[in-house]
Design an enzyme around this catalytic site. Structure first.
Site: not given
Length: 395
Positions: A98, A140
């Site tokens: 990310y 997730e």
């Protein structure tokens, strides 16, 4: 969720960002792949990158998330986030990726918008990004913990059967090569399949499980994409050409949030083309559990010869206490179904119906609109998009 100051800034700049988000997404991917070519080779779908649909999906999701934050600040868009998180988990996306995305996305924003990106604007959109990213990371993580060793669950599976359903669709039946237990799943979910292509790239695609839980093996239906000279069909063509009984595949744990609810309500299953695969799993599950309420089956295809798993469609529907089957074909429909595109105007839909849709986006949009017109609640209409989710990008 979003701070008061950032909310005002995002609301003021959202129209400009929306107008430029397509160019921002294009610059983002160019910069990302220049710095990390391994991501294009081994993670991102090269076909979707070549066609541009992945860029549209990214643009749509970011704009939709930001719009949701300013328009409904007390409500998180969990449906959208869940769908993205399931897709990410099926690919094995990790938290450390990310910050990489953040770096290249904000470089693209600054490049495209230039002086309009003041420190205040940058801080506000930075807050948007990390609200979305941290929500996805948390979702997730929970998905990974459901599977072995907190990972995406990649294992080697052996192909134990292959059936040519149509000229372009093959059904592969698989079992874990290590002889271990099969992972649990829910009807409607998919797995990722990772293959090594001749150029060394390891490309990943998702395929729905075309069968109900409880079977001694798992089955996927793979449609061959025949766009010559395009990378769109490189994995499907590889599977069709090179994988037969006795071959092995790398397969992930099951993911996906389009799953059959545990309900006694009436059900409508609508599919088109290869979108039939998750609907078959749901239909079989309904038959196995002795579902008593009405079940309406809707399917559209080019022709009866192109209708994969048609025998299963009919057989499982016949086992239900109350079912109705409606097939539409663009050609050769005589004696097999109705001619033309799916039209639910004459199809009875019971009150309280839960609807599940899978197929090309125009098909699902049309079916959803017809169901809403028949009084089906928007919250009771669920869908699955094969590939990048362009529903948001086109709203």
């Amino acid at each position: 969720m979003l701070s008061e100051q950032s909310t005002a800034t995002v609301r003021a700049t959202l129209p400009a960002v929306r107008a430029a988000i397509g160019e921002i997404a294009a610059r983002f991917y160019e910069g990302l792949f220049a710095a990390h070519p391994e991501l294009l080779r081994d993670l991102f779908n090269r076909g979707n990158q070549a066609s541009g649909v992945q860029r549209q999906a990214l643009a749509g999701s970011i704009a939709a998330f930001a719009g949701h934050l300013v328009e409904r600040p007390d409500e998180r868009p969990d449906v959208m986030l869940s769908r993205i998180a399931h897709k990410h988990a099926s690919l094995g996306i990790a938290p450390e990726q990310y910050p990489i995305v953040h770096e290249h996305l904000f470089a693209a924003i600054a490049e495209v918008l230039g002086d309009a990106v003041t420190p205040e604007v940058a801080a506000a959109w930075d807050e948007v990004y990390w609200l979305m990213a941290n929500a996805l990371i948390a979702l997730e993580k929970r998905l990974y913990t459901q599977h072995e060793a907190g990972s995406s669950g990649w294992r080697t599976w052996e192909v134990v059967g292959r059936d040519e359903e149509t000229a372009d669709v093959a059904a592969f039946r698989m079992r874990p090569a290590d002889g271990g237990p099969l992972p649990d799943f829910r009807a409607g979910q998919y797995v990722s399949v990772r293959v090594t292509l001749p150029d060394g790239a390891r490309q990943i695609r998702q395929y729905s499980l075309a069968g109900a839980p409880g079977s001694p093996d798992r089955r996927i239906g793979v449609k061959r994409v025949r766009d010559e000279g395009s990378p769109d069909g490189e994995v499907s063509n590889h599977l069709h050409t090179h994988v037969g009984v006795g071959g092995t595949l790398e397969v992930s744990a099951p993911y996906g949030d389009l799953v059959l609810d545990d309900t006694d309500a009436p059900v409508l299953l609508a599919s088109a083309g290869i979108g039939v695969t998750p609907m078959i799993a749901m239909l079989e599950q309904l038959a196995l559990t002795g579902h008593r309420a009405p079940v309406t089956v809707v399917h559209a295809d080019r022709s009866p010869a192109d209708h994969a798993l048609r025998a299963d469609h009919e057989a499982y529907a016949d086992k239900l206490a109350d079912s109705a089957v409606h097939f539409w074909y663009e050609r050769d429909a005589e004696g097999a179904g109705r001619s033309g595109r799916a039209d639910l105007s004459s199809v009875p839909v019971a009150s309280g119906t839960r609807a599940y849709l899978c197929g090309p986006l125009p098909f699902m949009r049309a079916v959803r609109a017809q169901l809403l017109g028949k009084g089906v609640a928007a919250a009771d209409i669920h869908y699955e998009v094969f590939g990048p989710d362009l529903w948001l990008a086109q709203d």
